[in-house]
Design a protein around this motif. Structure first.
Motif, PDB file in Angstrom:
ATOM      1  N   SER A 153      23.711 -13.852  -4.899  1.00  0.00           N
ATOM      2  CA  SER A 153      23.847 -13.959  -6.342  1.00  0.00           C
ATOM      3  C   SER A 153      25.312 -14.224  -6.656  1.00  0.00           C
ATOM      4  CB  SER A 153      23.373 -12.671  -7.021  1.00  0.00           C
ATOM      5  OG  SER A 153      24.154 -11.574  -6.581  1.00  0.00           O
ATOM      6  N   ILE A 154      25.691 -14.029  -7.909  1.00  0.00           N
ATOM      7  CA  ILE A 154      27.096 -14.168  -8.294  1.00  0.00           C
ATOM      8  C   ILE A 154      27.529 -12.933  -9.077  1.00  0.00           C
ATOM      9  CG2 ILE A 154      27.181 -16.680  -8.226  1.00  0.00           C
ATOM     10  CD1 ILE A 154      26.786 -16.715 -11.214  1.00  0.00           C
ATOM     11  N   ILE A 155      28.815 -12.671  -9.009  1.00  0.00           N
ATOM     12  CA  ILE A 155      29.362 -11.506  -9.706  1.00  0.00           C
ATOM     13  C   ILE A 155      30.557 -11.945 -10.553  1.00  0.00           C
ATOM     14  CG2 ILE A 155      28.606  -9.851  -7.960  1.00  0.00           C
ATOM     15  CD1 ILE A 155      32.258 -10.724  -8.186  1.00  0.00           C
ATOM     16  N   LEU A 171      30.794 -15.764  -5.514  1.00  0.00           N
ATOM     17  CA  LEU A 171      29.504 -15.626  -4.857  1.00  0.00           C
ATOM     18  C   LEU A 171      29.406 -14.289  -4.153  1.00  0.00           C
ATOM     19  CD1 LEU A 171      29.297 -19.185  -3.245  1.00  0.00           C
ATOM     20  CD2 LEU A 171      28.432 -18.444  -5.462  1.00  0.00           C
ATOM     21  N   ASN A 172      28.222 -13.738  -4.180  1.00  0.00           N
ATOM     22  CA  ASN A 172      27.904 -12.521  -3.440  1.00  0.00           C
ATOM     23  C   ASN A 172      27.348 -12.969  -2.092  1.00  0.00           C
ATOM     24  OD1 ASN A 172      25.111 -10.365  -3.461  1.00  0.00           O
ATOM     25  ND2 ASN A 172      27.132  -9.760  -2.817  1.00  0.00           N
ATOM     26  N   ASP A 173      28.177 -12.864  -1.057  1.00  0.00           N
ATOM     27  CA  ASP A 173      27.766 -13.309   0.276  1.00  0.00           C
ATOM     28  C   ASP A 173      26.561 -12.513   0.763  1.00  0.00           C
ATOM     29  OD1 ASP A 173      29.914 -15.074   0.254  1.00  0.00           O
ATOM     30  OD2 ASP A 173      31.238 -13.659   1.296  1.00  0.00           O
ATOM     31  N   LYS A 174      25.722 -13.169   1.565  1.00  0.00           N
ATOM     32  CA  LYS A 174      24.554 -12.483   2.114  1.00  0.00           C
ATOM     33  C   LYS A 174      25.011 -11.282   2.933  1.00  0.00           C
ATOM     34  CE  LYS A 174      21.314 -16.210   1.931  1.00  0.00           C
ATOM     35  NZ  LYS A 174      20.305 -17.007   2.561  1.00  0.00           N
ATOM     36  N   GLY A 175      24.339 -10.169   2.738  1.00  0.00           N
ATOM     37  CA  GLY A 175      24.671  -8.950   3.456  1.00  0.00           C
ATOM     38  C   GLY A 175      25.780  -8.137   2.808  1.00  0.00           C
ATOM     39  N   GLU A 176      26.341  -8.627   1.727  1.00  0.00           N
ATOM     40  CA  GLU A 176      27.434  -7.958   1.029  1.00  0.00           C
ATOM     41  C   GLU A 176      26.874  -7.307  -0.235  1.00  0.00           C
ATOM     42  OE1 GLU A 176      31.862  -9.434  -0.151  1.00  0.00           O
ATOM     43  OE2 GLU A 176      30.235 -10.711  -0.847  1.00  0.00           O
ATOM     44  N   SER A 177      27.275  -6.065  -0.519  1.00  0.00           N
ATOM     45  CA  SER A 177      26.810  -5.425  -1.751  1.00  0.00           C
ATOM     46  C   SER A 177      27.495  -6.087  -2.948  1.00  0.00           C
ATOM     47  CB  SER A 177      27.119  -3.930  -1.732  1.00  0.00           C
ATOM     48  OG  SER A 177      28.498  -3.709  -1.951  1.00  0.00           O
ATOM     49  N   LEU A 178      26.905  -5.919  -4.108  1.00  0.00           N
ATOM     50  CA  LEU A 178      27.485  -6.482  -5.321  1.00  0.00           C
ATOM     51  C   LEU A 178      28.871  -5.894  -5.596  1.00  0.00           C
ATOM     52  CD1 LEU A 178      24.342  -6.522  -7.643  1.00  0.00           C
ATOM     53  CD2 LEU A 178      25.445  -8.492  -6.559  1.00  0.00           C
ATOM     54  N   VAL A 179      29.028  -4.592  -5.407  1.00  0.00           N
ATOM     55  CA  VAL A 179      30.324  -3.952  -5.645  1.00  0.00           C
ATOM     56  C   VAL A 179      31.356  -4.465  -4.643  1.00  0.00           C
ATOM     57  CG1 VAL A 179      31.572  -1.753  -5.611  1.00  0.00           C
ATOM     58  CG2 VAL A 179      29.368  -1.908  -6.749  1.00  0.00           C
ATOM     59  N   ARG A 189      36.166  -7.741  -3.562  1.00  0.00           N
ATOM     60  CA  ARG A 189      36.760  -8.864  -2.831  1.00  0.00           C
ATOM     61  C   ARG A 189      37.261  -9.937  -3.791  1.00  0.00           C
ATOM     62  NH1 ARG A 189      34.311 -13.283  -1.985  1.00  0.00           N
ATOM     63  NH2 ARG A 189      32.191 -12.438  -2.012  1.00  0.00           N
ATOM     64  N   GLU A 190      36.433 -10.326  -4.754  1.00  0.00           N
ATOM     65  CA  GLU A 190      36.825 -11.380  -5.694  1.00  0.00           C
ATOM     66  C   GLU A 190      38.018 -10.949  -6.548  1.00  0.00           C
ATOM     67  OE1 GLU A 190      36.027 -14.524  -5.934  1.00  0.00           O
ATOM     68  OE2 GLU A 190      34.391 -14.500  -4.472  1.00  0.00           O
ATOM     69  N   LEU A 191      38.070  -9.693  -6.935  1.00  0.00           N
ATOM     70  CA  LEU A 191      39.202  -9.206  -7.718  1.00  0.00           C
ATOM     71  C   LEU A 191      40.502  -9.389  -6.938  1.00  0.00           C
ATOM     72  CD1 LEU A 191      40.342  -7.765 -10.216  1.00  0.00           C
ATOM     73  CD2 LEU A 191      39.860  -5.594  -9.052  1.00  0.00           C
ATOM     74  N   ILE A 192      40.495  -9.009  -5.677  1.00  0.00           N
ATOM     75  CA  ILE A 192      41.703  -9.148  -4.852  1.00  0.00           C
ATOM     76  C   ILE A 192      42.034 -10.614  -4.620  1.00  0.00           C
ATOM     77  CG2 ILE A 192      42.723  -8.677  -2.587  1.00  0.00           C
ATOM     78  CD1 ILE A 192      40.841  -6.131  -2.540  1.00  0.00           C
ATOM     79  N   GLU A 193      41.038 -11.411  -4.222  1.00  0.00           N
ATOM     80  CA  GLU A 193      41.273 -12.825  -3.923  1.00  0.00           C
ATOM     81  C   GLU A 193      41.822 -13.592  -5.125  1.00  0.00           C
ATOM     82  OE1 GLU A 193      37.654 -13.514  -0.661  1.00  0.00           O
ATOM     83  OE2 GLU A 193      37.602 -14.559  -2.575  1.00  0.00           O
ATOM     84  N   GLU A 194      41.291 -13.327  -6.304  1.00  0.00           N
ATOM     85  CA  GLU A 194      41.620 -14.153  -7.461  1.00  0.00           C
ATOM     86  C   GLU A 194      42.741 -13.611  -8.340  1.00  0.00           C
ATOM     87  OE1 GLU A 194      38.073 -15.415  -9.536  1.00  0.00           O
ATOM     88  OE2 GLU A 194      37.404 -16.528  -7.774  1.00  0.00           O
ATOM     89  N   THR A 195      43.027 -12.311  -8.238  1.00  0.00           N
ATOM     90  CA  THR A 195      44.079 -11.750  -9.098  1.00  0.00           C
ATOM     91  C   THR A 195      45.201 -11.074  -8.325  1.00  0.00           C
ATOM     92  OG1 THR A 195      43.100  -9.535  -9.342  1.00  0.00           O
ATOM     93  CG2 THR A 195      42.364 -11.264 -10.892  1.00  0.00           C
ATOM     94  N   GLY A 196      44.942 -10.691  -7.071  1.00  0.00           N
ATOM     95  CA  GLY A 196      45.931  -9.913  -6.322  1.00  0.00           C
ATOM     96  C   GLY A 196      45.943  -8.456  -6.737  1.00  0.00           C
ATOM     97  N   TYR A 197      44.925  -8.021  -7.492  1.00  0.00           N
ATOM     98  CA  TYR A 197      44.792  -6.637  -7.929  1.00  0.00           C
ATOM     99  C   TYR A 197      43.594  -5.998  -7.244  1.00  0.00           C
ATOM    100  CZ  TYR A 197      48.266  -6.670 -11.671  1.00  0.00           C
ATOM    101  OH  TYR A 197      49.448  -6.704 -12.370  1.00  0.00           O
ATOM    102  N   SER A 198      43.606  -4.672  -7.199  1.00  0.00           N
ATOM    103  CA  SER A 198      42.457  -3.923  -6.684  1.00  0.00           C
ATOM    104  C   SER A 198      42.185  -2.751  -7.618  1.00  0.00           C
ATOM    105  CB  SER A 198      42.722  -3.423  -5.262  1.00  0.00           C
ATOM    106  OG  SER A 198      43.756  -2.459  -5.256  1.00  0.00           O
ATOM    107  N   ALA A 199      41.040  -2.134  -7.430  1.00  0.00           N
ATOM    108  CA  ALA A 199      40.669  -0.962  -8.231  1.00  0.00           C
ATOM    109  C   ALA A 199      39.721  -0.106  -7.404  1.00  0.00           C
ATOM    110  CB  ALA A 199      40.006  -1.398  -9.534  1.00  0.00           C
TER     111      ALA A 199
END
Length: 185
Positions: free
Chosen positions: A42-44, A76-84, A89-99
């Protein structure tokens, strides 16, 4: 009413074009052209808010609309990866931030007349700059040239209007997702 058949017309690396055959309310068979994602669940999307109450938005060129778009981090939500995990991952990749605190906000179709995509959205509370270790683990994708935008929530509408007047498109999901996120502040 129900979908009774699906045929692939074309398939690429990330999407496929399909013809859905469905039974309408009168029992007649109809065809519908649609697109669906390939090789993902899916997508997140993530609504990141810093400890200082700033929203983190991204600005990136989107070839499909031949323009820059202001939007929330998503992917994209990679196969085998939880939505969270996908949201983190996307937050870090696209913003350089984490939470550490991810709260489910909503999920549903994005363009139900065109795509089978279901978007799941999370609020990332108290986002902070990611450690260098996390940035190495989740580097920005080479195909994406993303600009980070930080704006106080109280200045969001003015900031978006300035980008719009500058010629950028604004992802319409921003407006509703910010309203959903506000109930957690």
């Amino acid at each position: 009413m129900e979908t009774i058949d699906k045929k692939t017309v074309w398939e690429g690396r990330f999407i496929r074009s399909i013809i859905l055959t469905y039974k309408d309310h009168s029992g007649n068979l109809k065809n519908w052209e649609a697109a669906e994602r390939v090789n993902c669940n899916s997508i997140i999307a993530v609504v990141p808010v810093t400890k200082n109450g700033e929203l983190l938005l991204i600005r990136q060129f989107r070839p499909v609309v031949n323009n820059f778009v202001i939007e929330f981090p998503a992917g994209l939500n990679d196969k085998g990866e939880s939505l969270v995990d996908a949201a983190k991952r996307e937050l870090i990749e696209e913003t350089g931030y984490s939470a550490d605190d991810f709260i489910f906000l909503c999920e549903g179709p994005l363009s139900s007349g065109l795509s089978t995509e279901i978007l799941s959205v999370f609020l990332a509370k108290d986002a902070i700059p990611a450690t260098s270790k996390l940035k190495q683990q989740y580097p920005a994708e080479e195909t994406e040239n993303i600009e980070l935008i930080k704006t106080p929530m109280s200045e969001l509408h003015d900031a978006l209007e300035a980008f719009r007047k500058g010629g950028d498109y604004i992802d319409l999901k921003i407006y509703g997702l910010v309203e959903l996120a506000k109930k957690y502040f």
